[in-house]
Design a protein around this motif. Structure first.
Motif, mmCIF file in Angstrom:
data_model
loop_
_atom_site.group_PDB
_atom_site.id
_atom_site.type_symbol
_atom_site.label_atom_id
_atom_site.label_comp_id
_atom_site.label_asym_id
_atom_site.label_seq_id
_atom_site.Cartn_x
_atom_site.Cartn_y
_atom_site.Cartn_z
ATOM 1 N N ALA A 17 39.419 43.707 -14.854
ATOM 2 C CA ALA A 17 39.686 44.027 -13.449
ATOM 3 C C ALA A 17 38.425 44.586 -12.820
ATOM 4 O O ALA A 17 37.575 45.157 -13.501
ATOM 5 C CB ALA A 17 40.821 45.030 -13.348
ATOM 6 N N SER A 19 36.913 46.018 -8.657
ATOM 7 C CA SER A 19 37.205 46.272 -7.251
ATOM 8 C C SER A 19 36.140 45.621 -6.376
ATOM 9 O O SER A 19 35.046 45.285 -6.844
ATOM 10 C CB SER A 19 37.243 47.774 -6.978
ATOM 11 O OG SER A 19 35.939 48.315 -7.035
ATOM 12 N N TRP A 20 36.468 45.475 -5.116
ATOM 13 C CA TRP A 20 35.521 44.946 -4.139
ATOM 14 C C TRP A 20 34.269 45.818 -4.103
ATOM 15 O O TRP A 20 33.150 45.317 -4.077
ATOM 16 C CB TRP A 20 36.179 44.864 -2.765
ATOM 17 C CG TRP A 20 35.216 44.553 -1.668
ATOM 18 C CD1 TRP A 20 34.707 45.432 -0.763
ATOM 19 C CD2 TRP A 20 34.611 43.292 -1.383
ATOM 20 N NE1 TRP A 20 33.826 44.784 0.079
ATOM 21 C CE2 TRP A 20 33.753 43.474 -0.283
ATOM 22 C CE3 TRP A 20 34.711 42.025 -1.942
ATOM 23 C CZ2 TRP A 20 33.011 42.432 0.261
ATOM 24 C CZ3 TRP A 20 33.958 41.000 -1.393
ATOM 25 C CH2 TRP A 20 33.125 41.204 -0.309
ATOM 26 N N LYS A 35 32.845 36.951 -0.411
ATOM 27 C CA LYS A 35 34.216 36.575 -0.036
ATOM 28 C C LYS A 35 34.457 35.093 -0.287
ATOM 29 O O LYS A 35 35.525 34.700 -0.771
ATOM 30 C CB LYS A 35 34.481 36.920 1.426
ATOM 31 C CG LYS A 35 34.618 38.407 1.659
ATOM 32 C CD LYS A 35 34.807 38.728 3.129
ATOM 33 C CE LYS A 35 34.856 40.234 3.353
ATOM 34 N NZ LYS A 35 34.977 40.575 4.777
ATOM 35 N N LEU A 38 34.751 34.561 -4.069
ATOM 36 C CA LEU A 38 36.039 35.089 -4.539
ATOM 37 C C LEU A 38 37.172 34.135 -4.187
ATOM 38 O O LEU A 38 38.060 33.895 -5.005
ATOM 39 C CB LEU A 38 36.306 36.478 -3.945
ATOM 40 C CG LEU A 38 35.484 37.623 -4.513
ATOM 41 C CD1 LEU A 38 35.772 38.904 -3.737
ATOM 42 C CD2 LEU A 38 35.755 37.829 -5.991
ATOM 43 N N SER A 39 37.134 33.580 -2.989
ATOM 44 C CA SER A 39 38.165 32.618 -2.571
ATOM 45 C C SER A 39 38.188 31.404 -3.483
ATOM 46 O O SER A 39 39.250 30.917 -3.869
ATOM 47 C CB SER A 39 37.936 32.173 -1.127
ATOM 48 O OG SER A 39 38.152 33.243 -0.256
ATOM 49 N N VAL A 42 39.701 32.413 -6.849
ATOM 50 C CA VAL A 42 41.159 32.555 -6.731
ATOM 51 C C VAL A 42 41.799 31.165 -6.723
ATOM 52 O O VAL A 42 42.792 30.927 -7.411
ATOM 53 C CB VAL A 42 41.551 33.361 -5.469
ATOM 54 C CG1 VAL A 42 43.037 33.253 -5.189
ATOM 55 C CG2 VAL A 42 41.157 34.828 -5.624
ATOM 56 N N ILE A 47 40.582 34.205 -11.128
ATOM 57 C CA ILE A 47 40.879 35.596 -10.804
ATOM 58 C C ILE A 47 42.123 35.626 -9.913
ATOM 59 O O ILE A 47 42.503 34.613 -9.332
ATOM 60 C CB ILE A 47 39.708 36.331 -10.104
ATOM 61 C CG1 ILE A 47 39.394 35.685 -8.752
ATOM 62 C CG2 ILE A 47 38.488 36.400 -10.995
ATOM 63 C CD1 ILE A 47 38.376 36.475 -7.939
ATOM 64 N N VAL A 48 42.735 36.811 -9.834
ATOM 65 C CA VAL A 48 43.901 37.014 -8.977
ATOM 66 C C VAL A 48 43.602 38.228 -8.111
ATOM 67 O O VAL A 48 43.114 39.247 -8.601
ATOM 68 C CB VAL A 48 45.166 37.274 -9.825
ATOM 69 C CG1 VAL A 48 46.350 37.645 -8.939
ATOM 70 C CG2 VAL A 48 45.491 36.069 -10.681
ATOM 71 N N ASN A 49 43.910 38.112 -6.835
ATOM 72 C CA ASN A 49 43.769 39.237 -5.922
ATOM 73 C C ASN A 49 45.073 40.027 -5.991
ATOM 74 O O ASN A 49 46.068 39.655 -5.374
ATOM 75 C CB ASN A 49 43.494 38.727 -4.503
ATOM 76 C CG ASN A 49 43.181 39.838 -3.543
ATOM 77 O OD1 ASN A 49 43.200 41.007 -3.894
ATOM 78 N ND2 ASN A 49 42.902 39.466 -2.316
ATOM 79 N N LYS A 52 44.600 44.318 -1.848
ATOM 80 C CA LYS A 52 43.354 44.284 -1.084
ATOM 81 C C LYS A 52 42.263 45.071 -1.803
ATOM 82 O O LYS A 52 42.399 46.265 -2.060
ATOM 83 C CB LYS A 52 43.577 44.857 0.307
ATOM 84 C CG LYS A 52 42.370 44.746 1.180
ATOM 85 C CD LYS A 52 42.633 45.206 2.583
ATOM 86 C CE LYS A 52 41.334 45.097 3.364
ATOM 87 N NZ LYS A 52 41.536 44.876 4.753
ATOM 88 N N TYR A 55 40.849 43.066 -7.992
ATOM 89 C CA TYR A 55 40.984 41.738 -8.584
ATOM 90 C C TYR A 55 41.201 41.817 -10.082
ATOM 91 O O TYR A 55 40.668 42.695 -10.762
ATOM 92 C CB TYR A 55 39.726 40.913 -8.310
ATOM 93 C CG TYR A 55 39.494 40.713 -6.835
ATOM 94 C CD1 TYR A 55 40.006 39.607 -6.186
ATOM 95 C CD2 TYR A 55 38.791 41.652 -6.095
ATOM 96 C CE1 TYR A 55 39.821 39.428 -4.824
ATOM 97 C CE2 TYR A 55 38.601 41.491 -4.735
ATOM 98 C CZ TYR A 55 39.118 40.387 -4.107
ATOM 99 O OH TYR A 55 38.938 40.226 -2.763
#
Length: 75
Positions: A17, A19-20, A35, A38-39, A42, A47-49, A52, A55
């Motif tokens: 895991a 964090s942003w 971003k 990350l998109s 995903v 990865i899974v968000n 907010k 991850y």
């Protein structure tokens, strides 16, 4: 450092895991580039968000399921 390298580094020490805020500190990319990457990760179910700014990394052995199995406590 790139995101993919950072994720591999985390997995090498069995951390799954991030964090942003950690990502921004470790990677030398713009927020827009982060971003976007990350998109893509995903969408590829790497990865899974979870919420907010937090991850979860899906290890390769669970990539087909797109999630880590949840174990129920045996009582």
């Amino acid at each position: 450092m790139g995101i993919s390298y950072y994720i591999k580094q985390l997995q090498s020490v069995e951390e799954y895991a991030f964090s942003w805020d950690e990502l921004v500190q470790k990677c030398d990319k713009t927020e827009t580039a982060l971003k976007s990457k990350l998109s893509r990760l995903v969408a590829k179910k790497e990865i899974v968000n979870l919420r907010k700014g937090f991850y979860l990394i899906i290890p390769p052995r669970y990539s087909k399921q797109g999630q880590i199995p949840v174990r129920a406590n045996a009582s």
